[in-house]
Design an enzyme around this catalytic site. Structure first.
Site, PDB file in Angstrom:
ATOM      1  N   ARG A 230       0.862  -1.185   0.000  1.00 24.69           N
ATOM      2  CA  ARG A 230       0.000   0.000   0.000  1.00 24.69           C
ATOM      3  C   ARG A 230       0.899   1.237   0.000  1.00 24.69           C
ATOM      4  O   ARG A 230       1.923   1.258   0.706  1.00 24.69           O
ATOM      5  CB  ARG A 230      -0.928   0.032   1.224  1.00 24.69           C
ATOM      6  CG  ARG A 230      -2.102  -0.932   1.143  1.00 24.69           C
ATOM      7  CD  ARG A 230      -3.109  -0.580   0.044  1.00 24.69           C
ATOM      8  NE  ARG A 230      -4.216  -1.526  -0.021  1.00 24.69           N
ATOM      9  CZ  ARG A 230      -4.270  -2.597  -0.804  1.00 24.69           C
ATOM     10  NH1 ARG A 230      -3.262  -2.883  -1.606  1.00 24.69           N
ATOM     11  NH2 ARG A 230      -5.331  -3.376  -0.809  1.00 24.69           N
ATOM     12  N   ASP A 254       4.382  -0.151  -7.053  1.00 23.35           N
ATOM     13  CA  ASP A 254       3.119  -0.559  -7.681  1.00 23.35           C
ATOM     14  C   ASP A 254       1.948   0.168  -7.020  1.00 23.35           C
ATOM     15  O   ASP A 254       0.814   0.066  -7.479  1.00 23.35           O
ATOM     16  CB  ASP A 254       2.942  -2.082  -7.556  1.00 23.35           C
ATOM     17  CG  ASP A 254       1.722  -2.587  -8.313  1.00 23.35           C
ATOM     18  OD1 ASP A 254       1.494  -2.111  -9.443  1.00 23.35           O
ATOM     19  OD2 ASP A 254       0.989  -3.434  -7.774  1.00 23.35           O
ATOM     20  N   GLU A 259      -2.696   7.545  -4.723  1.00 24.58           N
ATOM     21  CA  GLU A 259      -3.076   6.937  -6.015  1.00 24.58           C
ATOM     22  C   GLU A 259      -4.564   7.067  -6.347  1.00 24.58           C
ATOM     23  O   GLU A 259      -4.961   6.972  -7.505  1.00 24.58           O
ATOM     24  CB  GLU A 259      -2.676   5.456  -6.045  1.00 24.58           C
ATOM     25  CG  GLU A 259      -3.484   4.564  -5.095  1.00 24.58           C
ATOM     26  CD  GLU A 259      -3.053   3.099  -5.158  1.00 24.58           C
ATOM     27  OE1 GLU A 259      -1.850   2.812  -5.031  1.00 24.58           O
ATOM     28  OE2 GLU A 259      -3.939   2.239  -5.340  1.00 24.58           O
ATOM     29  N   HIS A 291      -0.863  -0.155  -9.577  1.00 27.22           N
ATOM     30  CA  HIS A 291      -1.476  -1.114  -8.642  1.00 27.22           C
ATOM     31  C   HIS A 291      -1.992  -2.361  -9.379  1.00 27.22           C
ATOM     32  O   HIS A 291      -3.193  -2.629  -9.391  1.00 27.22           O
ATOM     33  CB  HIS A 291      -2.608  -0.426  -7.871  1.00 27.22           C
ATOM     34  CG  HIS A 291      -2.926  -1.095  -6.563  1.00 27.22           C
ATOM     35  ND1 HIS A 291      -3.330  -0.408  -5.456  1.00 27.22           N
ATOM     36  CD2 HIS A 291      -2.893  -2.394  -6.175  1.00 27.22           C
ATOM     37  CE1 HIS A 291      -3.540  -1.242  -4.446  1.00 27.22           C
ATOM     38  NE2 HIS A 291      -3.282  -2.457  -4.866  1.00 27.22           N
TER      39      HIS A 291
HETATM   40  P1  NAD Z   1      -1.319 -11.286   4.992  1.00 30.11           P
HETATM   41  O1  NAD Z   1      -2.366 -10.833   5.936  1.00 30.11           O
HETATM   42  O2  NAD Z   1      -1.272 -12.736   4.606  1.00 30.11           O
HETATM   43  O3  NAD Z   1       0.126 -10.907   5.582  1.00 30.11           O
HETATM   44  C1  NAD Z   1       0.441  -9.659   6.117  1.00 30.11           C
HETATM   45  C2  NAD Z   1       1.578  -9.873   7.120  1.00 30.11           C
HETATM   46  O4  NAD Z   1       2.023  -8.586   7.560  1.00 30.11           O
HETATM   47  C3  NAD Z   1       1.168 -10.664   8.361  1.00 30.11           C
HETATM   48  O5  NAD Z   1       2.049 -11.736   8.577  1.00 30.11           O
HETATM   49  C4  NAD Z   1       1.244  -9.638   9.474  1.00 30.11           C
HETATM   50  O6  NAD Z   1       1.633 -10.211  10.715  1.00 30.11           O
HETATM   51  C5  NAD Z   1       2.343  -8.721   8.930  1.00 30.11           C
HETATM   52  N1  NAD Z   1       2.402  -7.436   9.611  1.00 30.11           N
HETATM   53  C6  NAD Z   1       1.434  -6.781  10.304  1.00 30.11           C
HETATM   54  N2  NAD Z   1       1.941  -5.637  10.814  1.00 30.11           N
HETATM   55  C7  NAD Z   1       3.245  -5.590  10.439  1.00 30.11           C
HETATM   56  C8  NAD Z   1       4.308  -4.680  10.692  1.00 30.11           C
HETATM   57  N3  NAD Z   1       4.131  -3.597  11.460  1.00 30.11           N
HETATM   58  N4  NAD Z   1       5.508  -4.933  10.143  1.00 30.11           N
HETATM   59  C9  NAD Z   1       5.708  -6.035   9.404  1.00 30.11           C
HETATM   60  N5  NAD Z   1       4.756  -6.955   9.137  1.00 30.11           N
HETATM   61  C10 NAD Z   1       3.540  -6.723   9.654  1.00 30.11           C
HETATM   62  O7  NAD Z   1      -1.447 -10.371   3.710  1.00 30.11           O
HETATM   63  P2  NAD Z   1      -0.940 -10.682   2.230  1.00 30.11           P
HETATM   64  O8  NAD Z   1      -1.976 -11.446   1.490  1.00 30.11           O
HETATM   65  O9  NAD Z   1       0.445 -11.221   2.277  1.00 30.11           O
HETATM   66  O10 NAD Z   1      -0.953  -9.206   1.609  1.00 30.11           O
HETATM   67  C11 NAD Z   1      -0.062  -8.211   2.075  1.00 30.11           C
HETATM   68  C12 NAD Z   1      -0.496  -6.877   1.540  1.00 30.11           C
HETATM   69  O11 NAD Z   1      -0.314  -6.848   0.125  1.00 30.11           O
HETATM   70  C13 NAD Z   1      -1.989  -6.574   1.717  1.00 30.11           C
HETATM   71  O12 NAD Z   1      -2.238  -5.980   2.979  1.00 30.11           O
HETATM   72  C14 NAD Z   1      -2.290  -5.624   0.600  1.00 30.11           C
HETATM   73  O13 NAD Z   1      -2.151  -4.309   1.079  1.00 30.11           O
HETATM   74  C15 NAD Z   1      -1.198  -5.896  -0.424  1.00 30.11           C
HETATM   75  N6  NAD Z   1      -1.694  -6.411  -1.723  1.00 30.11           N
HETATM   76  C16 NAD Z   1      -1.345  -5.757  -2.852  1.00 30.11           C
HETATM   77  C17 NAD Z   1      -1.744  -6.244  -4.089  1.00 30.11           C
HETATM   78  C18 NAD Z   1      -1.355  -5.554  -5.386  1.00 30.11           C
HETATM   79  O14 NAD Z   1      -2.017  -5.761  -6.400  1.00 30.11           O
HETATM   80  N7  NAD Z   1      -0.295  -4.764  -5.415  1.00 30.11           N
HETATM   81  C19 NAD Z   1      -2.531  -7.398  -4.149  1.00 30.11           C
HETATM   82  C20 NAD Z   1      -2.859  -8.054  -2.969  1.00 30.11           C
HETATM   83  C21 NAD Z   1      -2.425  -7.559  -1.748  1.00 30.11           C
END
Ligand code: NAD
Length: 327
Positions: A230, A254, A259, A291
């Site tokens: 994000r 990305d 955005e 994105h």
């Molecule tokens: P997820 O919930 O499986 O994993 C997120 C991880 O981040 C968890 O293990 C959590 O403990 C950890 N976390 C929480 N707070 C933290 C901190 N302060 N420091 C470090 N780690 C921390 O989520 P995911 O499916 O792996 O997705 C991650 C992120 O990717 C989503 O939140 C979303 O914003 C983003 N995303 C982007 C796209 C894209 O198209 N660019 C697509 C899907 C997801």
């Protein structure tokens, strides 16, 4: 069930239209975003379905509640764009927690390879029969250190990818996963040791501007930074300062703090008023994409399936396994 889709593009309909019919849902696809002046379009619908840049505030939740809309279906994993706390007693928020972590991780490493080996510039040069290599030298990733922030589904996929490149992988996550074969370190150590830093944590009040002046100061010269999570994880002003000072080998974005209203739209005929975005575009070692880390056939199909399964569970009183929760 009647569902109003907002911010829909032609590619959304490819999956949602036929699958929606199979479920017997009545779906209306609006191209406009979900915002204050478009809420009225949700009148007489049971649910709305929104995407990552459709922001839902507490006031908007109150209006939806008055309109008797029962659910907000997010066709995304991230849910930072909805006031989950305000929604708690009033409206269900259901998301798609996992669709294709590999899609995002593969895209993230693609960004690293592009900025490291200057593929974006090489492409343009050879189109113009400029076959010079001056300025296009990169570094090997092999045996370098990758620092992964957030070891959830996408972070784990990124760890697998980095291991495949023969990189040493370290990670930071406040909730370490004991089953993962990765060295967990504190953020400062990660910033100091990593040649590549890839962000895979959600946007929360705790992670906002996790990349800031202090953390950038700690990073190695020539570090690669990739953000597919994000935009607001990075303080853009601090990033631009770091880029001006020549700190970064390359940066792949990305996502971008501001955005909303720009990404996913064709702005090629308009004057861009966002000074930071315009400035970022001037750096030869910065790659910005709109994105699109999630954007594969497999991920789109899975997003459609899971979103509609969420609606089906709601309609039929089944357990709502994908209800958002505040950690
Ligand atoms: P997820 O919930 O499986 O994993 C997120 C991880 O981040 C968890 O293990 C959590 O403990 C950890 N976390 C929480 N707070 C933290 C901190 N302060 N420091 C470090 N780690 C921390 O989520 P995911 O499916 O792996 O997705 C991650 C992120 O990717 C989503 O939140 C979303 O914003 C983003 N995303 C982007 C796209 C894209 O198209 N660019 C697509 C899907 C997801």
């Amino acid at each position: 069930m009647k569902i109003a889709f907002f911010s829909t593009k032609p590619y959304d309909k490819i999956w949602f239209e036929p699958m929606g019919k199979e479920y017997g849902f009545e779906i209306h696809f609006y191209e406009v975003p979900f915002q204050e002046d478009t809420i009225y379009l949700a009148t007489n619908f049971d649910a709305i379905c929104i995407f990552v840049n459709d922001y839902v505030t507490a006031e908007m939740i109150d209006k939806l509640y008055e309109m008797k809309v029962k659910a907000i279906l997010l066709r995304s994993a991230g849910f930072n764009h909805v006031d989950i706390k305000a929604a708690e007693e009033k409206i269900l928020v259901l998301r798609v927690p996992s669709y294709s972590p590999e899609a995002v991780a593969e895209f993230a490493i693609g960004m690293v390879l592009t900025v490291n080996r200057h593929l974006h510039r090489a492409y343009n040069r050879t189109r113009d029969f400029n076959m010079s290599l001056n300025g296009l030298m990169g570094v090997d990733l092999y045996h370098k250190t990758a620092g992964i922030i957030g070891t959830g589904k996408i972070g784990q996929a990124m760890i697998r990818v980095c291991n495949g490149f023969g990189m040493q992988v370290i990670a930071y996550d406040p909730y370490p996963n004991k089953e993962l074969e990765v060295d967990y370190v504190e953020p400062d150590e990660l910033f100091k040791k990593s040649d590549l830093i890839s962000l895979h944590c959600p946007l929360t009040t705790g992670t906002r501007h996790i990349i800031n002046k202090d953390s950038i100061d700690k990073m190695k010269e020539g570090v690669f930074l990739v953000n597919t999570s994000r935009g607001a994880l990075i303080d853009t002003d601090a990033l631009i300062d770091g880029l001006v000072q020549g700190k970064f080998g390359g940066v792949g974005l990305d996502v971008y703090e501001e955005e909303e209203g720009i990404f996913y739209e064709d702005k090629s005929n308009e004057i861009i008023r966002d000074e930071n975005l315009a400035r970022l575009m001037t750096f030869p070692n910065v790659l910005i994409t709109s994105h699109m880390g999630f954007f594969t056939r497999e991920a789109m199909q899975s997003i459609a399936k899971e979103t509609l399964e969420n609606a089906y569970a709601l309609e039929n009183g089944l357990p709502l396994v994908n209800r958002t929760e505040i950690r």
